[in-house]
Scaffold this active site. Structure first.
Site, PDB file in Angstrom:
ATOM      1  N   ASP A 158      48.061  37.250  32.715  1.00 40.09           N
ATOM      2  CA  ASP A 158      48.611  38.481  32.150  1.00 40.09           C
ATOM      3  C   ASP A 158      49.529  39.208  33.123  1.00 40.09           C
ATOM      4  OD1 ASP A 158      47.348  37.999  29.790  1.00 40.09           O
ATOM      5  OD2 ASP A 158      45.700  39.403  30.106  1.00 40.09           O
ATOM      6  N   ARG A 175      38.868  50.655  41.733  1.00 36.86           N
ATOM      7  CA  ARG A 175      40.150  51.117  41.192  1.00 36.86           C
ATOM      8  C   ARG A 175      40.844  52.141  42.092  1.00 36.86           C
ATOM      9  NH1 ARG A 175      39.304  46.574  39.379  1.00 36.86           N
ATOM     10  NH2 ARG A 175      38.867  46.274  37.168  1.00 36.86           N
ATOM     11  N   ASP A 213      39.147  51.185  32.603  1.00 38.18           N
ATOM     12  CA  ASP A 213      40.027  50.992  33.746  1.00 38.18           C
ATOM     13  C   ASP A 213      41.397  51.634  33.565  1.00 38.18           C
ATOM     14  OD1 ASP A 213      38.289  49.763  35.469  1.00 38.18           O
ATOM     15  OD2 ASP A 213      38.780  47.742  34.818  1.00 38.18           O
ATOM     16  N   SER A 264      35.892  37.941  30.262  1.00 38.15           N
ATOM     17  CA  SER A 264      36.739  38.797  31.088  1.00 38.15           C
ATOM     18  C   SER A 264      35.922  39.143  32.330  1.00 38.15           C
ATOM     19  CB  SER A 264      37.117  40.071  30.330  1.00 38.15           C
ATOM     20  OG  SER A 264      37.797  40.974  31.179  1.00 38.15           O
TER      21      SER A 264
END
Length: 409
Positions: free
Chosen positions: A14, A95, A124, A175
């Site tokens: 991606d 993050r 996220d 995922s």
């Protein structure tokens, strides 16, 4: 001058496709930023070369493993950060450090926009974008998967059409997000919450059903930070890595949970966090020994709010910083040793010792040498129960006393 976009780059399909996709959709040059937070996998130099081969004008690689362990995992440990009392914030704490390096790259390479590969359904996207605006309010954010309708099918077709150096045919049913603090797995057959996880879901932990011989470890803390294992000095990163290895071998830290996402949906998640779970259990027990009672009670309230803020992407918020100050102060005396046995999926504390302990053997013992003056207890109980006694007397006066029924004795 051509505008530039800084993309959070993982090296996967991606984000590799997103390099060209963003360039075509916006006319901007793309700077790929890959941040190593201990996720393992490919060599970061390979990741960097792939980003350049996919069309990035620059590829910025940051080895943030020690930074992540010391400045993000350790605050989470000191806060006993467990969302819904079970999830040790594996993705949530990674993050902000990734965004920090993205903003740094944006400044270095003159970018006005940052980009991430998150969907519109997860947490996220919030974490990336709120952290960005908290550090650099002037930067814009785009999300190709969410904003430009970049589906997996479109990504595969784009990669094949442009002959990008990325595997496009093998589809992992899950995922996965991982770092040194733990591993998160979702989607695929796990979305049916009746389905039991299969063995291939797990990577950081071995099956706890058939564990090896029990493993005993002594963890030494200094002001809430693990500084030695079995007497051997370690850095925060080394402490996490070693506990991942030892606790993971015993199947410690497997978590199967349906959690409340920030966007309002419930999501089934599988987590593996052997080191985090074992270290938090040890830290909590050392706090039981070293924190004063009312301080400990209030800290639990602070911990829950701290954890919610971090889970919801507010790492750089004013309130979270304020709570950090309180938590830091509570750790002043959280020093000492915790002995723990790792076995069969459990991390069990079997011993504690601390020079700053509030445990007093002579007060606690029922044997000879007891220094607790029991004659004080009667008066204490009378005063402690006085308000309840007065309320009960009032209930009796107005006919609202407890009805004991007409049973026989």
């Amino acid at each position: 001058m051509t505008d530039r976009v800084v993309l959070a780059y993982s090296g996967g399909l991606d984000t590799s496709v997103a390099i060209g996709w963003i360039a075509e959709a916006t006319g901007a040059e793309v700077v790929a930023v890959a941040v190593d937070v201990g996720q393992g996998g490919e060599d970061m130099n390979v990741v960097r070369k792939r980003a350049l081969d996919c069309g990035a004008v620059e590829a910025y690689i940051a080895d943030a493993r020690d930074e992540f362990a010391a400045e993000y995992c350790m605050p989470a440990l000191r806060a006993n950060g467990m969302y819904l009392d079970r999830y040790p914030l594996v993705s949530a704490i990674s993050r902000p450090v990734i965004v920090k390096h993205m903003v740094r790259a944006a400044r270095q390479f003159g970018a006005t926009t940052v980009a991430h590969g998150c969907t519109g359904k997860g947490n996220d996207q919030v974490r990336f974008e709120v952290a960005t605006t908290s550090l650099a309010p002037d930067l814009k954010t785009i999300a190709p998967v969410r904003d430009l309708a970049l589906t997996r099918e479109k990504a595969i077709e784009y990669a094949e059409r442009h002959d990008l150096p990325i595997a496009t045919t093998k589809k992992n049913p899950f995922s996965i997000d991982q770092n040194v603090w733990g591993r998160a797995v979702e989607t695929g057959f796990l979305e049916d919450i009746w389905n039991e996880p299969t063995k291939d879901v797990y990577s950081y932990t071995d099956d706890p059903t058939f564990p090896p011989v029990a493993d005993e470890v002594v963890i030494t803390f200094d002001q809430g930070i693990p500084v030695a294992l079995d007497g051997v000095a370690v850095t925060p990163l080394q402490a996490i890595q070693e506990m991942n290895r030892r606790a993971g071998a015993q199947g410690v830290g497997r978590i199967d949970i349906v959690e409340d996402r920030l966007v309002g949906i419930k999501s089934r998640e599988i987590y593996e966090a052997p080191g985090a779970v074992a270290l938090i259990a040890a830290h909590q027990e050392l706090e039981n020994v070293t924190l004063e009672r009312e301080q400990a009670r209030f800290k639990r309230t602070v911990e829950q709010r701290w954890t919610e803020l971090v889970y919801e992407g507010m790492w750089f918020s004013p309130l979270k910083k304020n709570l950090d100050t309180f938590i830091d102060e509570t750790q002043k005396y959280v020093s000492g040793d915790i002995r723990m046995v790792l076995h069969g999926g459990r991390a069990t504390v079997t011993g504690r010792r601390s020079e700053s302990s509030l445990y007093d053997f002579n007060l606690a013992t029922y044997d000879e040498g007891d220094s607790f003056d029991q004659s004080h207890a009667k008066g204490f109980i009378e005063i402690y129960g006085l308000a309840a006694k007065q309320a009960a007397a009032r209930d009796e006066k107005f006919g609202n006393g407890v009805d004991f029924g007409a049973g026989e004795f």
